[in-house]
Design a protein around this motif. Structure first.
Motif, PDB file in Angstrom:
ATOM      1  N   MET A 181       0.704  -1.179  -0.066  1.00 12.30           N
ATOM      2  CA  MET A 181       0.129   0.154   0.036  1.00 12.30           C
ATOM      3  C   MET A 181       1.063   1.128  -0.307  1.00 12.30           C
ATOM      4  O   MET A 181       0.633   2.032  -0.364  1.00 12.30           O
ATOM      5  CB  MET A 181      -0.558   0.237   0.706  1.00 12.30           C
ATOM      6  N   ASP A 182       1.751   1.424   0.699  1.00 11.16           N
ATOM      7  CA  ASP A 182       2.804   2.386   0.766  1.00 11.16           C
ATOM      8  C   ASP A 182       3.429   2.751  -0.250  1.00 11.16           C
ATOM      9  O   ASP A 182       3.876   3.883  -1.050  1.00 11.16           O
ATOM     10  CB  ASP A 182       3.885   2.492   1.371  1.00 11.16           C
ATOM     11  N   GLN A 183       3.928   1.566  -1.462  1.00 15.91           N
ATOM     12  CA  GLN A 183       4.155   1.420  -2.794  1.00 15.91           C
ATOM     13  C   GLN A 183       3.524   2.194  -3.493  1.00 15.91           C
ATOM     14  O   GLN A 183       3.770   2.797  -4.802  1.00 15.91           O
ATOM     15  CB  GLN A 183       4.858   0.346  -2.912  1.00 15.91           C
ATOM     16  N   LEU A 184       2.357   1.619  -3.544  1.00 12.80           N
ATOM     17  CA  LEU A 184       0.774   2.165  -4.924  1.00 12.80           C
ATOM     18  C   LEU A 184       1.263   3.440  -4.231  1.00 12.80           C
ATOM     19  O   LEU A 184       0.829   4.256  -5.285  1.00 12.80           O
ATOM     20  CB  LEU A 184      -0.295   1.493  -4.003  1.00 12.80           C
ATOM     21  N   GLU A 185       0.725   4.421  -2.971  1.00 11.58           N
ATOM     22  CA  GLU A 185       0.560   5.501  -2.542  1.00 11.58           C
ATOM     23  C   GLU A 185       1.642   6.197  -3.053  1.00 11.58           C
ATOM     24  O   GLU A 185       1.402   7.389  -3.905  1.00 11.58           O
ATOM     25  CB  GLU A 185       1.145   5.298  -1.436  1.00 11.58           C
ATOM     26  N   ALA A 186       3.130   5.928  -3.138  1.00  8.77           N
ATOM     27  CA  ALA A 186       3.931   6.233  -3.305  1.00  8.77           C
ATOM     28  C   ALA A 186       4.353   6.577  -4.989  1.00  8.77           C
ATOM     29  O   ALA A 186       4.740   7.728  -5.842  1.00  8.77           O
ATOM     30  CB  ALA A 186       5.351   5.619  -3.486  1.00  8.77           C
ATOM     31  N   LEU A 187       3.675   5.877  -5.690  1.00 12.67           N
ATOM     32  CA  LEU A 187       3.643   5.617  -7.038  1.00 12.67           C
ATOM     33  C   LEU A 187       2.691   6.886  -7.660  1.00 12.67           C
ATOM     34  O   LEU A 187       3.327   7.086  -9.067  1.00 12.67           O
ATOM     35  CB  LEU A 187       3.591   3.815  -7.393  1.00 12.67           C
ATOM     36  N   GLU A 188       1.718   6.174  -7.176  1.00 12.07           N
ATOM     37  CA  GLU A 188       0.385   8.263  -7.484  1.00 12.07           C
ATOM     38  C   GLU A 188       1.320   9.562  -7.553  1.00 12.07           C
ATOM     39  O   GLU A 188       0.841   9.924  -7.763  1.00 12.07           O
ATOM     40  CB  GLU A 188      -0.416   7.935  -6.924  1.00 12.07           C
ATOM     41  N   GLU A 189       2.101   9.396  -5.618  1.00 12.71           N
ATOM     42  CA  GLU A 189       2.061  11.052  -5.326  1.00 12.71           C
ATOM     43  C   GLU A 189       3.037  11.623  -7.141  1.00 12.71           C
ATOM     44  O   GLU A 189       3.355  12.635  -7.480  1.00 12.71           O
ATOM     45  CB  GLU A 189       2.897  11.235  -4.264  1.00 12.71           C
ATOM     46  N   LYS A 190       4.200  10.141  -7.393  1.00 13.77           N
ATOM     47  CA  LYS A 190       5.521  10.271  -8.559  1.00 13.77           C
ATOM     48  C   LYS A 190       4.633  10.515  -9.652  1.00 13.77           C
ATOM     49  O   LYS A 190       4.871  11.419 -10.440  1.00 13.77           O
ATOM     50  CB  LYS A 190       6.338   9.124  -8.860  1.00 13.77           C
TER      51      LYS A 190
END
Length: 208
Positions: free
Chosen positions: A17-26
């Motif tokens: 979930m953290d990786q998906l959130e970071a991907l969305e921000e980038k």
């Protein structure tokens, strides 16, 4: 064992979930930078003219200023890093200066020894051809692409260049993050499958 397996699965899920959130921000930042870059180019075309900011001003021979280095980490994830040629040039310059300084120190000691035996006027005038060749070949000044459009370019064109430079770096980070997300999802699916295989025999025993 069941508790430890559940904890590992929960940790993988939180990481996913953290990786998906970071991907969305980038990705959101990437889209914003692309829009900003094209908007700055449009402003530059408005102030300089369409013909002054177009493919007609491109150099006949172009060299890449950015290189993408790929490496495979543990778990099969791919990591991409952008390295700019101008940074390599600066490193080569510093290395060349250090090499020349070291060779000058050694040659200075030799000259002092040879001075006792014979005159060394000719040796003082000689220069190491290898050092000279290395200094000439390792310190090329890369031409800034902004010079294609003139010497005094508007600030909007400089802003567009900086935006697209950041886009290149961010694209490599997004690609690396996507590879990490796929690896995390694969590992999480394997753990879920292992958990299901262990729980099915226990459920059968309860029914029996």
């Amino acid at each position: 064992m069941r508790v430890d397996q559940q904890l590992r699965l929960d940790e993988q899920l939180l990481l996913f979930m953290d990786q998906l959130e970071a991907l969305e921000e980038k990705r959101h930042k990437l889209n914003s930078l692309i829009e900003e870059g094209w908007f700055s180019i449009a402003k530059a075309r408005y102030s300089m003219g369409n013909k002054q900011v177009s493919a007609l001003q491109y150099a006949s021979e172009m060299e890449p200023l950015v290189y993408v280095e790929t490496s495979v980490l543990e778990g099969g994830t791919a990591e991409l890093k952008c390295e700019r040629k101008e940074n390599k040039t600066e490193e080569l310059k510093s290395d060349t200066i250090e090499d020349i300084g070291a060779k000058e120190t050694v040659s200075g000691l030799r000259r002092r020894i040879n001075t006792i035996q014979k005159g060394v006027k000719e040796e003082e005038q000689e220069t190491d051809p290898q050092v000279k060749t290395k200094a000439e070949s390792c310190t090329p000044e890369q031409r800034d692409p902004l010079k294609w459009f003139g010497i005094l370019v508007p600030q909007n064109l400089k802003q567009a260049q900086s935006a697209f430079k950041e886009v290149i770096t961010l694209s490599a980070e997004i690609a690396s993050l996507q590879s990490a997300i796929l690896a995390t999802r694969k590992e999480m699916q394997a753990q879920m499958k292992e958990k299901q295989e262990k729980t099915q025999p226990e459920m059968k025993k309860e029914y029996l």
